[in-house]
Design an enzyme around this catalytic site. Structure first.
Site, PDB file in Angstrom:
ATOM      1  N   HIS A 108       0.858  -1.187   0.000  1.00 18.50           N
ATOM      2  CA  HIS A 108       0.000   0.000   0.000  1.00 18.50           C
ATOM      3  C   HIS A 108       0.893   1.235   0.000  1.00 18.50           C
ATOM      4  O   HIS A 108       1.948   1.240   0.618  1.00 18.50           O
ATOM      5  CB  HIS A 108      -0.893   0.023   1.253  1.00 18.50           C
ATOM      6  CG  HIS A 108      -2.087   0.898   1.094  1.00 18.50           C
ATOM      7  ND1 HIS A 108      -2.049   2.255   1.276  1.00 18.50           N
ATOM      8  CD2 HIS A 108      -3.343   0.599   0.726  1.00 18.50           C
ATOM      9  CE1 HIS A 108      -3.240   2.750   1.050  1.00 18.50           C
ATOM     10  NE2 HIS A 108      -4.059   1.783   0.714  1.00 18.50           N
ATOM     11  N   ASP A 150      -7.883  -5.350  -0.103  1.00 24.74           N
ATOM     12  CA  ASP A 150      -8.339  -6.256  -1.167  1.00 24.74           C
ATOM     13  C   ASP A 150      -8.034  -7.713  -0.897  1.00 24.74           C
ATOM     14  O   ASP A 150      -8.476  -8.583  -1.661  1.00 24.74           O
ATOM     15  CB  ASP A 150      -7.703  -5.835  -2.508  1.00 24.74           C
ATOM     16  CG  ASP A 150      -8.364  -4.581  -3.049  1.00 24.74           C
ATOM     17  OD1 ASP A 150      -7.745  -3.507  -2.968  1.00 24.74           O
ATOM     18  OD2 ASP A 150      -9.533  -4.685  -3.481  1.00 24.74           O
TER      19      ASP A 150
HETATM   20  C1  SDX Z   1      -6.352  -0.286  -2.960  1.00 23.85           C
HETATM   21  O1  SDX Z   1      -4.467   4.212  -2.177  1.00 23.85           O
HETATM   22  C2  SDX Z   1      -5.467   3.645  -1.554  1.00 23.85           C
HETATM   23  O2  SDX Z   1      -5.898   4.045  -0.509  1.00 23.85           O
HETATM   24  C3  SDX Z   1      -6.091   2.452  -2.300  1.00 23.85           C
HETATM   25  C4  SDX Z   1      -7.082   1.614  -1.482  1.00 23.85           C
HETATM   26  C5  SDX Z   1      -8.349   2.378  -1.217  1.00 23.85           C
HETATM   27  O3  SDX Z   1      -9.049   2.054  -0.247  1.00 23.85           O
HETATM   28  O4  SDX Z   1      -8.726   3.207  -2.092  1.00 23.85           O
HETATM   29  O5  SDX Z   1      -6.491   1.249  -0.237  1.00 23.85           O
HETATM   30  C6  SDX Z   1      -7.496   0.357  -2.250  1.00 23.85           C
HETATM   31  O6  SDX Z   1      -6.146  -0.003  -4.116  1.00 23.85           O
HETATM   32  C7  SDX Z   1      -5.444  -1.203  -2.199  1.00 23.85           C
HETATM   33  C8  SDX Z   1      -4.248  -1.722  -3.053  1.00 23.85           C
HETATM   34  C9  SDX Z   1      -4.737  -2.879  -3.945  1.00 23.85           C
HETATM   35  N1  SDX Z   1      -3.681  -3.209  -4.924  1.00 23.85           N
HETATM   36  C10 SDX Z   1      -2.982  -4.370  -4.817  1.00 23.85           C
HETATM   37  O7  SDX Z   1      -3.101  -5.176  -3.894  1.00 23.85           O
HETATM   38  C11 SDX Z   1      -2.000  -4.582  -5.962  1.00 23.85           C
HETATM   39  C12 SDX Z   1      -0.648  -5.032  -5.421  1.00 23.85           C
HETATM   40  N2  SDX Z   1      -0.039  -3.893  -4.698  1.00 23.85           N
HETATM   41  C13 SDX Z   1       1.019  -3.168  -5.342  1.00 23.85           C
HETATM   42  O8  SDX Z   1       0.902  -3.063  -6.737  1.00 23.85           O
HETATM   43  C14 SDX Z   1       1.448  -1.914  -4.603  1.00 23.85           C
HETATM   44  O9  SDX Z   1       1.638  -2.266  -3.294  1.00 23.85           O
HETATM   45  C15 SDX Z   1       0.582  -0.665  -4.660  1.00 23.85           C
HETATM   46  C16 SDX Z   1       0.267  -0.272  -6.043  1.00 23.85           C
HETATM   47  C17 SDX Z   1      -0.671  -0.862  -3.879  1.00 23.85           C
HETATM   48  C18 SDX Z   1       1.393   0.460  -3.989  1.00 23.85           C
HETATM   49  O10 SDX Z   1       2.475   0.643  -4.770  1.00 23.85           O
HETATM   50  P1  SDX Z   1       3.585   1.777  -4.486  1.00 23.85           P
HETATM   51  O11 SDX Z   1       3.286   2.554  -3.246  1.00 23.85           O
HETATM   52  O12 SDX Z   1       3.750   2.523  -5.756  1.00 23.85           O
HETATM   53  O13 SDX Z   1       4.834   0.912  -4.148  1.00 23.85           O
HETATM   54  P2  SDX Z   1       5.866   0.427  -5.234  1.00 23.85           P
HETATM   55  O14 SDX Z   1       5.118  -0.112  -6.421  1.00 23.85           O
HETATM   56  O15 SDX Z   1       6.849   1.517  -5.466  1.00 23.85           O
HETATM   57  O16 SDX Z   1       6.586  -0.804  -4.495  1.00 23.85           O
HETATM   58  C19 SDX Z   1       7.608  -0.548  -3.514  1.00 23.85           C
HETATM   59  C20 SDX Z   1       8.355  -1.863  -3.402  1.00 23.85           C
HETATM   60  C21 SDX Z   1       8.783  -2.421  -4.759  1.00 23.85           C
HETATM   61  O17 SDX Z   1       9.924  -3.234  -4.548  1.00 23.85           O
HETATM   62  P3  SDX Z   1      11.378  -2.665  -5.075  1.00 23.85           P
HETATM   63  O18 SDX Z   1      11.206  -2.454  -6.576  1.00 23.85           O
HETATM   64  O19 SDX Z   1      11.598  -1.368  -4.311  1.00 23.85           O
HETATM   65  O20 SDX Z   1      12.335  -3.774  -4.720  1.00 23.85           O
HETATM   66  O21 SDX Z   1       7.506  -2.864  -2.835  1.00 23.85           O
HETATM   67  C22 SDX Z   1       7.305  -3.915  -3.791  1.00 23.85           C
HETATM   68  C23 SDX Z   1       7.675  -3.356  -5.134  1.00 23.85           C
HETATM   69  O22 SDX Z   1       8.112  -4.394  -6.005  1.00 23.85           O
HETATM   70  N3  SDX Z   1       5.884  -4.276  -3.740  1.00 23.85           N
HETATM   71  C24 SDX Z   1       5.427  -5.504  -3.905  1.00 23.85           C
HETATM   72  C25 SDX Z   1       4.038  -5.407  -3.762  1.00 23.85           C
HETATM   73  N4  SDX Z   1       3.701  -4.137  -3.536  1.00 23.85           N
HETATM   74  C26 SDX Z   1       4.862  -3.432  -3.536  1.00 23.85           C
HETATM   75  N5  SDX Z   1       6.050  -6.680  -4.144  1.00 23.85           N
HETATM   76  C27 SDX Z   1       5.250  -7.763  -4.255  1.00 23.85           C
HETATM   77  N6  SDX Z   1       3.911  -7.754  -4.136  1.00 23.85           N
HETATM   78  C28 SDX Z   1       3.275  -6.595  -3.889  1.00 23.85           C
HETATM   79  N7  SDX Z   1       1.959  -6.580  -3.778  1.00 23.85           N
END
Ligand code: SDX
Length: 381
Positions: free
Chosen positions: A259, A313
């Site tokens: 998140h 989620d």
């Molecule tokens: C919702 O914003 C909100 O409030 C949204 C929400 C709401 O109520 O409206 O809470 C609802 O959308 C919840 C999120 C649902 N999405 C998912 O579950 C999809 C999987 N999650 C990721 O794609 C990610 O965590 C995000 C998109 C939610 C957040 O992404 P960020 O803040 O842009 O973080 P990032 O992509 O820069 O990741 C930082 C690091 C990375 O690793 P490095 O490249 O630094 O080594 O964390 C890793 C990412 O690879 N990472 C994950 C991960 N989420 C982040 N690795 C594996 N699995 C994951 N789910």
């Protein structure tokens, strides 16, 4: 050079009084009330009123709001005809976005919405979105839409319009609590998308149509549908470590985790997990819940150090699966709830508006000559 913040991470886009998150401590409050209190004691329609009007309604106000919602659940036959023309294999989120955009055409609002117009737009959108979703779900399977039932609550009525069956209190209460937990979440992507649209003084129906399109994405509201697919793909709890390791090694995102704001477990996920646990206690599919718990344990072991925890989620899909809701309807259910938060932000923006128009850091070429086509080489110029 001015700083650039990818994804506007950490950049405030508005001043707001609607909800508060502390991502380090896992706190979420709607209009100052902790989400745990609302999930325990409130209903979705009361929570929607709180979000829209910054206070809990008294009994008379709540009765009137719920009466208005009941009265406006029905769809005009032209809208049902439009939904009938949509492709059966289309995604319900696309059907919802199309129908909501069309809905606004039946209720043209003057450019500068008044409090009165905003109230009725909010009532129609909150009341009709469940009916639109249920109607498309029925029509795409060759069934007739089921008419709303005035003696049912907002949530009971949605479940009834999907199946034609009146659900037991435990199921309806569980879904109503899910709607409360999904109703609002500060400046998430779909709320921001709606705000940008509101800042141009577009009408509330168009604002919500923008937000629906944004919620659909699997990095946002679309994750819940992906999670249930993942839990079905993992045969048993003992397969979880291999499954998750392969995903992480392939640099793939594990849906339902991570998140932008929460750096601990999403407080909504904790509440939803408890609901899932109760629902799966006596279920023949209790192995799905066991697999989910193991996924959370393994993710904590492997990426917990990166502050990647379960989000809203992760458990919601398990709950909806147990209710017999089609996975393609999980994100539309998210929209049934979030329309209340979107509208609260939309009206807050109207009150103190400035058009959203950010800038950019230009990295392209400058002052290139126009070359006539006969003088261009075969190589792309
Ligand atoms: C919702 O914003 C909100 O409030 C949204 C929400 C709401 O109520 O409206 O809470 C609802 O959308 C919840 C999120 C649902 N999405 C998912 O579950 C999809 C999987 N999650 C990721 O794609 C990610 O965590 C995000 C998109 C939610 C957040 O992404 P960020 O803040 O842009 O973080 P990032 O992509 O820069 O990741 C930082 C690091 C990375 O690793 P490095 O490249 O630094 O080594 O964390 C890793 C990412 O690879 N990472 C994950 C991960 N989420 C982040 N690795 C594996 N699995 C994951 N789910």
């Amino acid at each position: 050079m001015s700083d650039f913040f990818p994804g506007l991470a950490g950049v405030p886009a508005a001043r707001s009084k609607i909800s508060y998150i502390n991502g380090q401590q896992g706190i979420l409050e709607y209009r100052g009330i902790p989400i745990e209190q609302l999930a325990k004691h409130s209903t979705f329609s009361e929570t929607a009123y709180l979000l829209l009007y910054d206070r809990l309604p008294n009994q008379k106000e709540l009765d009137l709001f719920e009466t208005n919602l009941r009265h406006h659940r029905y769809l005009r036959h032209q809208l049902i005809d439009l939904i009938k023309c949509l492709p059966n294999d289309g995604h319900p989120m696309d059907a919802l976005q199309a129908a909501v955009a069309a809905l606004g055409m039946f209720y043209p609002a003057p450019p500068a919405q008044s409090e009165e117009e905003n109230y009725w737009a909010a009532v129609r959108l909150i009341a009709k979105i469940p009916t639109i979703i249920a109607a498309f779900a029925r029509l795409r399977r060759g069934n007739d839409p089921i008419q709303p039932q005035d003696d049912l609550t907002h949530t009971e009525n949605f479940l009834y319009m999907c199946s034609g069956k009146r659900q037991n209190t435990e199921t309806s209460r569980a879904l109503d609590t899910c709607l409360i937990l999904h109703a609002e979440h500060t400046m998430n992507a779909s709320t921001f998308s709606g705000l940008v649209t509101a800042s141009t003084l577009s009408d509330p129906y168009t604002v919500i149509s923008s937000a629906i399109g944004t919620l659909k994405g699997k990095l946002h509201g679309g994750a819940n549908e992906q999670v249930i697919g993942m839990l079905h793909a993992i045969e048993t709890a003992s397969d979880v470590t291999t499954y998750i390791s392969e995903k992480l090694e392939a640099k793939e995102r594990v849906m339902g985790f991570g998140h932008r704001i929460y750096k601990v477990k999403d407080p909504r996920a904790t509440f939803l997990q408890n609901i899932a646990q109760d629902l799966y206690k006596r279920s023949p599919e209790s192995h799905l819940y066991e697999i989910a718990i193991e996924v959370e344990r393994v993710m904590d072991e492997m990426v917990g150090h990166k502050a990647i925890s379960a989000n809203v989620d992760f458990y919601s899909g398990l709950i909806y699966h147990q209710m017999g809701i089609d996975p393609e309807l999980y994100t539309p259910v998210f929209a049934i709830a979030r329309v209340s938060g979107w509208l609260a932000h939309c009206f807050e923006q109207y009150k103190d508006n400035r058009l959203f128009r950010p800038t950019q850091i230009y990295e392209g070429q400058r002052n290139r000559p126009y070359v006539k086509i006969r003088d261009r080489t075969t190589r792309a110029s």
